[in-house]
Each structure stands twice: as structure tokens, then as C-alpha cells.
Design a protein around this motif. Structure first.
Motif, mmCIF file in Angstrom:
data_model
loop_
_atom_site.group_PDB
_atom_site.id
_atom_site.type_symbol
_atom_site.label_atom_id
_atom_site.label_comp_id
_atom_site.label_asym_id
_atom_site.label_seq_id
_atom_site.Cartn_x
_atom_site.Cartn_y
_atom_site.Cartn_z
ATOM 1 N N HIS A 157 0.858 -1.187 0.000
ATOM 2 C CA HIS A 157 0.000 0.000 0.000
ATOM 3 C C HIS A 157 0.884 1.224 0.000
ATOM 4 N N GLN A 158 0.832 1.959 -1.081
ATOM 5 C CA GLN A 158 1.650 3.157 -1.213
ATOM 6 C C GLN A 158 0.787 4.394 -0.974
ATOM 7 N N SER A 159 1.281 5.295 -0.172
ATOM 8 C CA SER A 159 0.603 6.563 0.060
ATOM 9 C C SER A 159 1.072 7.578 -0.977
ATOM 10 N N THR A 160 0.249 8.563 -1.216
ATOM 11 C CA THR A 160 0.604 9.580 -2.196
ATOM 12 C C THR A 160 1.743 10.458 -1.691
ATOM 13 N N HIS A 161 1.848 10.635 -0.417
ATOM 14 C CA HIS A 161 2.931 11.431 0.143
ATOM 15 C C HIS A 161 3.970 10.491 0.753
ATOM 16 N N CYS A 162 5.123 11.007 1.070
ATOM 17 C CA CYS A 162 6.230 10.193 1.621
ATOM 18 C C CYS A 162 5.939 9.914 3.090
ATOM 19 N N SER A 163 5.242 8.817 3.351
ATOM 20 C CA SER A 163 4.884 8.474 4.731
ATOM 21 C C SER A 163 5.963 7.669 5.432
ATOM 22 N N ALA A 164 6.904 7.051 4.646
ATOM 23 C CA ALA A 164 7.979 6.264 5.252
ATOM 24 C C ALA A 164 9.290 6.588 4.560
ATOM 25 N N THR A 165 10.370 6.448 5.287
ATOM 26 C CA THR A 165 11.707 6.715 4.767
ATOM 27 C C THR A 165 12.500 5.412 4.773
ATOM 28 N N TYR A 166 13.146 5.125 3.590
ATOM 29 C CA TYR A 166 13.952 3.916 3.449
ATOM 30 C C TYR A 166 15.416 4.335 3.344
ATOM 31 N N THR A 167 16.266 3.702 4.134
ATOM 32 C CA THR A 167 17.696 4.015 4.160
ATOM 33 C C THR A 167 18.480 2.762 3.812
ATOM 34 N N LEU A 168 19.339 2.886 2.731
ATOM 35 C CA LEU A 168 20.174 1.771 2.281
ATOM 36 C C LEU A 168 21.529 1.864 3.004
ATOM 37 N N SER A 180 19.297 7.587 1.821
ATOM 38 C CA SER A 180 17.858 7.490 2.140
ATOM 39 C C SER A 180 17.018 7.878 0.932
ATOM 40 N N THR A 181 15.801 7.339 0.898
ATOM 41 C CA THR A 181 14.859 7.599 -0.195
ATOM 42 C C THR A 181 13.457 7.265 0.273
ATOM 43 N N CYS A 182 12.469 7.753 -0.440
ATOM 44 C CA CYS A 182 11.066 7.394 -0.170
ATOM 45 C C CYS A 182 10.598 6.255 -1.070
ATOM 46 N N GLY A 183 11.438 5.896 -2.053
ATOM 47 C CA GLY A 183 11.041 4.849 -2.995
ATOM 48 C C GLY A 183 11.528 3.485 -2.586
ATOM 49 N N ASN A 184 11.643 2.617 -3.601
ATOM 50 C CA ASN A 184 12.067 1.239 -3.339
ATOM 51 C C ASN A 184 13.387 0.917 -4.049
ATOM 52 N N SER A 185 14.199 1.950 -4.309
ATOM 53 C CA SER A 185 15.529 1.726 -4.867
ATOM 54 C C SER A 185 16.437 2.869 -4.426
#
Length: 876
Positions: A157-168, A180-185
Motif C-alpha cells: 500500500h503506497q501513500s501519495t505522500h512520503c509516509s515512510a523513509t527507506y535508508t540503504l 535514504s529515499t522514499c522509494g524502493n531503490s
């Protein structure tokens, strides 16, 4: 649970105290928590507190979620001034939660704006653990790039706004690199790529509610490497090895960095199917490989790729650029595909057989010629042997569509049997021999049964049953169109197949199946079919031969190349004014007669040709029906002609039988004045004999009338009254005497009918004329010096008077009619042929218009008198 509740009450108390200290501009209701972030699929509890007023209690409060009132079952009363509500967060999006107060007092009504408070609910999905983490480091030039790129599975479930932060995170030795990014790459840059070292990589996800980490990848650095493809790929062919090709290439990276393994694939030109060499057949860390079991004289396309030689490590590189090479020639290993085309010679009525063939499937080179032998079976001796050269290009040899070569055409009678043998030759050698036999018609082999051809899935499919009690070695499927002819072979067990040639839409194909009995051709079974049907390109043009109430139409069938399908029927449309009619006729009909048409009427007619996919109308043809039927005009003309002929004959017959009357009416006799006689007499003077003028007054007798025979005169006048009226109306007149010609119209003599038979005979044979001339002389005469006296003249002639003589008396005036004379005349009889003295006869003049009274019995009738003569002659 109790500690949380106590903490909540303390917070509310603090907020209430702060609001009291702030003044009276604050609201009387407040909700906690303020601007919460809630997780979708969980329960959320909020508290509404009353502050700075005693006008309301917790029992007067209620909750609304957006515009919907929340049921009281979800309320929990904390104390007299606080009320809780619990809701389930079910959907995404932003919603408002309101606390309101009922209108329990005038103060609440007047200050209703202070008794409402709301909070915004920010909803998020539950934060998920990142899955399927993969990372790659690609080659740049001759070394591995320091950038490591990673991807992981996207959240469900993806929100329209950046609700979570992903850090590689990337860690080796004691160093950690992250991004860090809001996406999945994401991509992390290292100082240098750590060859032959262990890397630890993971992803950390964080939102306002929690933090989760993915699984950690802990592998050798070569596990993440993807190299460039091998370079400088080359292929070599060797004439002594027609089924083999040798491939060479260069490694993309030095062995010191990475040891590689390789993958090779190849395919013939024009094919889309690759053949892969098994990995176990390719040694590791090599730079050449020999392809085997290839087809001779075939162009092959080859590609190579590589990866980390350690099992399960690294990624395959991209395929190298294609390298192309043709294998050497070899002797043909399959037979030529021999077939025949049978036609009829229109002149000799013999079979014409044209033998054709295709190159062998495995020609293994460029075919240069065909050797052909024709053998007659009656003497089993080869009658003819010849070589047919062909000119094939490399493109023809490489094409998947084998060219058809016409070998020979021969004439065969129905009782003749022949067999043909053909071999194909290239630069290396000969192919195996192909043979084909044709038997005489009386001993031809049986055909297949129940042949069906249908279009399905963009192909023509055939189904059939094999001939009964026959051993078939194979089948030949042949299809023929106006511009194409081809065939294919099927094995003996085939009962259905699809045509493998390139068929075109909207083209009619005649499909035949021939059973082959050990090289001998059996009778074919044929059917026609379309790969796809459509509406006809054109419809027939109609021609017409019209009659009075019918019209015969004719047309030609739609040409096969324009029908685009099987014509199901023809529909004839014809209109006259607003009236429109149509009639359908079978497809095998080319003529039709329209009946019950109106005469002398214009019609428009056209034909519609229909298939199962549509219809097309032909051009319109106009015609006008005849006014009369065929032969009707001829009957009328013949009838009228016969009528005129009959009338003409009747007129001719009538003229023949009435020729005398016609002659008398059309060509009347002209009187001859020389044959006329005129007699003069006077009632007052004695008769004088005057010398007649020559050729005019001969035969004239003068009567001296001195007596009055009134009775006889009255009877004569009465008897002659109808005659006088008719003659007056006809406008006839008598002629004068002096200086004029003779009388013009026949009249009765003035002499009495009692004078005897001589006079009767004379009057019957002559035309007599009479006239009373006034005493003042005749018209056109000089006045006489003698006393005026009346004179009566008579002429006896066999000729009628001329018109000029009749009209000369028209000038006598009406005054002569008024004169009445009382003279009496005495009539004497005389002979016409001799000049004798006439007996006087007394006449008494009568008024013409007066009533005549007959004499009474016993009284002597006075002498008859003539009525006054007007303008000359009066009818007697």
C-alpha cells in the motif's frame, strides 16, 4: 492501562488550567490528542473535555466523524466533564473528528461556536519489512564501478505522500555507507569497489509510528558484480568441416579481478529460435568454442555472454554483438520435392502434365541443376533423360521459401502410364532420387474421403479420412489461387493438418489432397476455401431487355478475385418513384425476369452481391417499359392496313357500279347553245315569228295565250308548288332572250300535258326552258319603241345552260314581282319539228303570295295563269 488513563487525565487537567489562564477567547471544548497519525486497520481513541463553563456536562456531548454522527455505543464517560470515543480506522485519506454539544441552555445556543472542536486524522498503512533486496555493481571500462545499486520490493500500500523513509546501508570492514529515499531503490557510492572482500547490505524503513529492517545480505563483493559482455567476437568456417563453425572472443575484465564463465547461443538467419550450448559443455575461463552439428551452407548468427565463474555468484552480462557466418557446402542429403500440374489441351484434348519441383529441404548448398528421367511403363525403358540447369543466388538458398522450378511438360493420353525420376545437383554432389508416377485413368488409385477445409485461428485447416482398403505412403496437400500455387507433404498417419504457406486474406484457394501410393499419385479430393472473407469489391452490372409489363435482366458473375468471399446470393432492387421492391435469387443465377411492371414507366434497377461478411451494391441501370407489348404495334398496323384496304376496295366497287352517276355529278354535260330553241309569246299581242339567231334560237316555239283557263292553271300551279319552292331555294334562274345564250337548267315545258303524246314524248327527250320577259325589254337590250307587252319564251334543248346564262337574269329587280296582269292567253298545240301556228290559250295572272281558291263545282274555271317571273325564269 490505568497508568495510561491517569496520564491522559493529567494532560487534560494541565490543558484546562492553561486555557483558564488564557482568558475567555478559548473554546469550551477540547480534543486530545491533537493532529494524530493513525494506522489503518487499528482502533483509535480520542477524549473530549469541557473547560471554562458549567453550562454543559459530558452527557450533553456527542461525536461526529466528518458528517456522520458516531453511535453512543462507542462512547465512554470519563467524568462529568470528559467523554471518550473509540473508532476503527478503515480507509485511507484524511478525515475530521468533531466533538459537539447539545443545545441545553441559552448560553450554549448563543455561543454555539465555542462548543465545537475538531482534529484531523492522518492515516497511514502499517509499515512493512522491505523484502527481496538485491544489489548490483556494474563494470565501467576495465574495472568495477564504486557505485552499488539496490532495489527491494515495493510496499503493498503506497501513500501519495512520503509516509515512510527507506535508508540503504552498505558496510564492509569498519566503514558504513548509506543513502535514504522514499522509494524502493537507492544507490550508494563507495570510495573504491572492495574486490575479494565481504559486503553487508540492508535497508531500514521508518515512519511516525515504527521502524523496521530488511534481511541483511552478507556476500563476497564478486557476488554483486555484472561485467560487460565479451568483445571482438569472430566466427571462422572450414571447408573440410561443413557442419562446424569456430568462435573466438576477448574477456571483458582481467582475471585478477574476476574469473568468468561463458554462455553461447546461435540460430540460422531468418529464424527467431535460438539454440543454447549447454553450460557444462563450455569450459570456464576460455576464449573460443566450436559449434558442431550445424547444417551445411547455412548462415548462422552467434552471440556470447559471461558471468562470475563461482556458482551462484554474480549476474550474466548482456549478450555480445551478433557475429554471422555461412557454413561450407555439402552434398544434398534429402530428395527434391517433385510434383506435377495436370491440365487439358484444348486442341488435342490430351492431358498436359507439367512436372515441377522444389529444392531439397537439406540442399546443403546452392543447387545448380536437376537431372530428370521420364520412363514409360509399357516398355519399362527410359525414353528421355535431360539436365535442367538452374540459377540460384545465395539469398535463394538461404530463404526459408524454397523456389519452384519447372522441369518439363509432356502430353499423356488417358491410357498412358509414366514415371519420372529427378535428382538435385550442387557443387559437391547429387541428392537422393525423387520419383513420381501417373497411372492411366481406368486404374487410378482411390482418393481420400470426406475432405473438409475450414478457416480457424488465421490458418486453413484440413480434415479427411484415408481411402478404404488402401495403403497410403504419404499425402500431398496442394493449394492453388489465381496468382499462387504451392504444396506440402504430410505423413501417412495424418488425418488433419494446417496449410503452412503464406496465404492471403480475401483470396479463394482451391485445396486438394492427393494420396501417394509408393510414388504413384492417386485421385485428388478438392474443395474451395478462403482464409478470411469480406464484402465484395464490386457487384454485377445489370443489362436489361424491357417489354411492356416485364423486363429481362442479365448480369455476369462477380470475378473470383473481386468477390473476396463466397457469394451467398444476389438481391435485385428496382424502384419507380417512391415504390421500391427487391427479390433475392440464387448465386448460380445470371438472368431474371421482372414481372408485373407498369407500362411506359421508368425504373431504376441494381444488384447487390452478398457474402457472409457484407454486401456491395452494383451500379444503377435505368430503363423505361414499352407503351405497347411486343407485336402489339404490328397487330394494330396490320389491322388498320386491312381496314384501309377494305375501305379502298369498297370505294372502287362503288365507283365501278355507280360510274354513270359519278360521271354526271363530277363531269356534268355542258349545254350547246346551237341545239336550243326559244319561243316567244305575248298575252296582249298575237304571236310573232321572229327569226332566231344562228346557233342559238333554233327550235323555239312561241305560244299566244288569249284565254283564261283559271281552273286548269290553278291545278297546275298547285301541282307544281313544291317544285317551285325547291327550285327557288336552290337559286336556279332562267336566261333572257335578246343577245344572251341559252338556258342553263332543265325545266318542264309550259305546254299542257293534255296536248297529246307527241308533246309528252318531246318533253321526255328534251330539256325545256321558259322565261317571261318584262314588257320594257330584256336585260341588256335597248328599249323598244313598241308598246310594252309581256312575252313568254320557251327553249327546248338537250343541254343544260351555262352558269353565265343563269346568272345573267339575276339582275331583274323585285318590282317585276309586283306587276299583275289580267291578260288571258290562248294556247294552241303544235309540233316541235314543224313551225305551226299555236292555239291561243287564255291565262290569268295570279298573285304569287295570294291564296289560290279552287273553283266551285259547276262554275267554269278560268284559264290558268303563270305567276310573275322574277328575274327571268320561274320553275314550272
Amino acid at each position: 492501562m490505568m497508568s495510561a488513563r491517569v496520564f491522559q487525565l493529567l494532560v487534560l487537567a494541565c490543558l484546562a488550567a492553561a486555557l483558564r489562564a488564557g482568558g475567555e477567547n478559548y473554546y469550551h471544548l477540547m480534543i486530545t490528542p491533537q493532529s494524530p497519525v493513525v494506522e489503518i486497520g487499528t482502533n483509535f481513541t480520542a477524549t473530549c473535555m469541557i473547560i471554562n463553563t458549567a453550562e454543559a456536562t459530558a452527557d450533553d456531548l456527542f461525536w461526529n466523524l466528518s458528517k456522520t454522527t458516531i453511535p453512543k455505543e462507542q462512547y465512554t464517560k470519563v467524568n462529568r466533564s470528559a467523554l471518550n470515543v473509540t473508532i476503527t480506522v478503515t480507509s485511507a485519506g484524511i478525515e475530521w473528528l468533531f466533538c459537539l454539544c447539545k443545545k441545553v441552555s441559552p448560553y450554549v445556543v448563543l455561543n454555539d461556536g465555542k462548543f465545537i472542536h475538531g482534529i484531523q486524522l492522518s492515516k497511514v498503512y502499517r509499515l512493512e519489512k522491505p523484502e527481496n533486496l538485491s544489489c548490483i555493481a556494474v563494470q565501467e571500462k576495465t574495472y568495477i564501478s564504486p557505485y552499488i545499486s539496490c532495489t527491494w520490493g515495493a510496499a503493498r500500500h503506497q501513500s501519495t505522500h512520503c509516509s515512510a523513509t527507506y535508508t540503504l546501508h552498505v558496510k564492509f570492514s569498519s566503514q558504513t555507507f548509506k543513502n535514504s529515499t522514499c522509494g524502493n531503490s537507492a544507490r550508494v557510492r563507495l570510495d573504491t569497489f572492495p574486490n575479494h572482500m565481504t559486503l553487508e547490505i540492508w535497508v531500514e524503513a521508518e515512519d511516525k509510528l515504527r521502524t523496521v529492517e530488511s534481511d541483511h545480505l552478507k556476500e563476497d563483493a564478486g557476488w554483486f558484480v555484472k561485467t560487460n559482455p565479451p568483445s571482438d567476437v569472430k566466427i571462422f568456417s572450414e571447408k573440410s568441416f561443413p557442419t562446424s563453425l569456430l568462435i573466438n572472443w576477448t574477456q571483458p575484465i582481467a582475471k585478477e579481478y574476476l574469473r568468468l564463465m561463458y554462455d553461447v547461443r546461435f540460430r540460422p538467419t531468418g529464424s527467431q529460435n535460438w539454440t543454447y550450448v549447454p553450460l557444462e559443455d563450455i569450459a570456464k575461463d576460455i576464449q573460443s568454442f566450436r559449434l558442431q552439428d550445424l547444417r551445411p551452407y547455412t548462415v548462422y548468427v552467434t552471440q556470447v555472454r559471461c558471468k562470475n565463474a563461482v556458482e551462484g555468484h554474480g549476474y550474466w552480462s548482456n549478450w555480445s554483438t551478433s557475429a554471422t557466418k555461412r557454413t561450407p557446402e555439402d552434398r544434398p542429403t534429402s530428395k527434391p520435392d517433385l510434383w506435377m500440374i495436370v491440365t487439358k489441351d484444348d486442341v488435342t484434348n490430351q492431358q498436359q502434365v507439367q512436372f515441377v519441383c522444389k529444392d531439397p529441404v537439406f540442399a546443403n548448398g546452392r543447387i545448380t541443376s536437376f537431372d530428370m528421367k521420364i520412363q514409360a511403363q509399357k516398355d519399362k525403358v527410359t525414353n528421355e533423360s535431360k539436365s535442367i540447369p538452374v540459377n540460384r543466388s545465395e539469398a535463394d538458398s538461404s530463404s526459408s521459401q524454397r523456389k519452384i522450378t519447372v522441369l518439363e511438360q509432356i502430353h499423356l493420353t488417358d491410357r498412358e502410364t509414366v514415371k519420372v525420376h529427378v535428382t538435385a545437383i550442387n557443387s559437391v554432389g547429387k541428392s537422393p532420387e525423387a520419383s513420381l508416377g501417373l497411372r492411366q485413368k481406368t486404374h487410378a488409385f482411390a482418393p481420400v474421403e470426406e475432405l473438409k477445409v475450414v478457416s480457424r485461428e488465421g490458418q486453413l485447416w484440413l480434415e479427411w479420412k484415408p481411402p478404404s482398403n488402401a495403403h497410403v505412403s504419404e499425402y500431398v496437400v496442394e493449394w492453388v489461387s489465381d496468382a499462387q500455387m504451392d504444396w506440402q507433404r504430410e505423413n501417412r498417419n495424418a488425418r488433419h493438418t494446417a496449410i503452412k504457406g503464406n496465404l492471403m486474406k480475401f483470396v479463394c484457394y482451391s485445396v486438394s489432397v492427393y494420396p501417394i501410393y509408393s510414388g504413384w499419385v492417386g485421385k485428388p479430393a478438392s474443395a474451395e476455401a478462403y482464409l478470411e472473407q469480406g464484402a465484395p469489391l464490386e457487384a454485377p452490372s445489370v443489362n436489361c431487355k424491357q417489354g411492356r409489363n416485364e423486363a429481362k435482366l442479365g448480369w455476369e458473375e462477380v470475378p473470383r478475385h473481386k468477390s473476396r468471399g463466397f457469394i451467398t446470393n444476389y438481391t435485385i432492387f428496382y424502384t419507380s418513384g417512391t415504390e421500391k421492391r427487391n427479390v433475392s435469387v440464387p448465386v448460380n443465377t445470371t438472368t431474371y425476369t421482372l414481372t408485373s411492371l407498369h407500362a411506359n414507366t421508368k425504373y431504376d434497377v441494381w444488384i447487390r452481391a452478398s457474402t457472409v461478411k457484407g454486401s456491395t451494391d452494383g451500379t444503377r441501370h435505368s430503363f423505361t417499359t414499352l407503351r405497347y407489348a411486343s407485336g402489339e404495334i404490328e397487330v394494330i398496323v396490320v389491322g388498320v392496313s386491312f381496314g384501309f384496304l377494305f375501305l379502298f376496295l369498297m370505294i372502287v366497287l362503288l365507283c365501278f357500279y355507280k360510274k354513270d352517276a359519278l360521271k354526271e355529278n363530277c363531269w356534268p354535260q355542258i349545254p350547246n347553245p346551237g341545239e336550243s330553241t326559244i319561243g316567244n309569246w305575248s298575252p296582249d299581242c298575237p304571236l310573232k315569228a321572229e327569226t332566231p339567231k344562228e346557233n342559238c334560237l333554233s327550235g323555239i316555239s312561241v305560244l299566244d295565250m288569249d284565254g283564261c283557263d283559271r281552273k286548269s292553271m290553278f291545278e297546275e300551279d298547285k301541282a307544281s308548288l313544291p317544285l317551285k319552292k325547291d327550285k327557288y331555294q336552290s337559286g336556279e334562274h332562267s336566261s333572257g332572250i335578246g343577245g344572251s345564250s341559252c338556258m342553263s337548267s332543265p325545266r318542264q315545258s309550259v305546254s299542257d300535258s293534255d296536248e297529246g303524246g307527241d308533246i309528252a314524248d318531246t318533253t321526255a327527250s328534251t330539256v325545256q326552258y321558259s322565261s317571261v320577259v318584262a314588257s320594257n325589254g330584256y336585260k341588256g337590250q335597248n328599249p323598244s319603241s313598241h308598246p310594252p307587252q309581256a312575252m313568254f319564251s320557251r327553249s327546248e334543248s338537250t343541254q343544260p345552260l351555262l352558269d353565265s346564262e343563269e346568272n345573267s337574269d339575276m339582275s331583274v329587280q323585285e318590282g317585276s314581282r309586283q306587276s299583275q296582269r289580267q291578260s288571258c292567253f290562248t294556247r294552241s298545240a303544235g309540233n316541235q319539228d314543224s313551225a305551226k301556228v299555236l292555239e291561243p290559250l287564255d291565262f290569268c295572272p295570279l298573285e304569287e303570295d295570294s291564296e289560290q281558291t279552287p273553283p266551285t263545282e259547276g262554275q267554269s274555271a278560268p284559264g290558268s295563269s303563270y305567276m310573275p317571273q322574277l328575274g327571268g325564269y320561274r320553275p314550272q
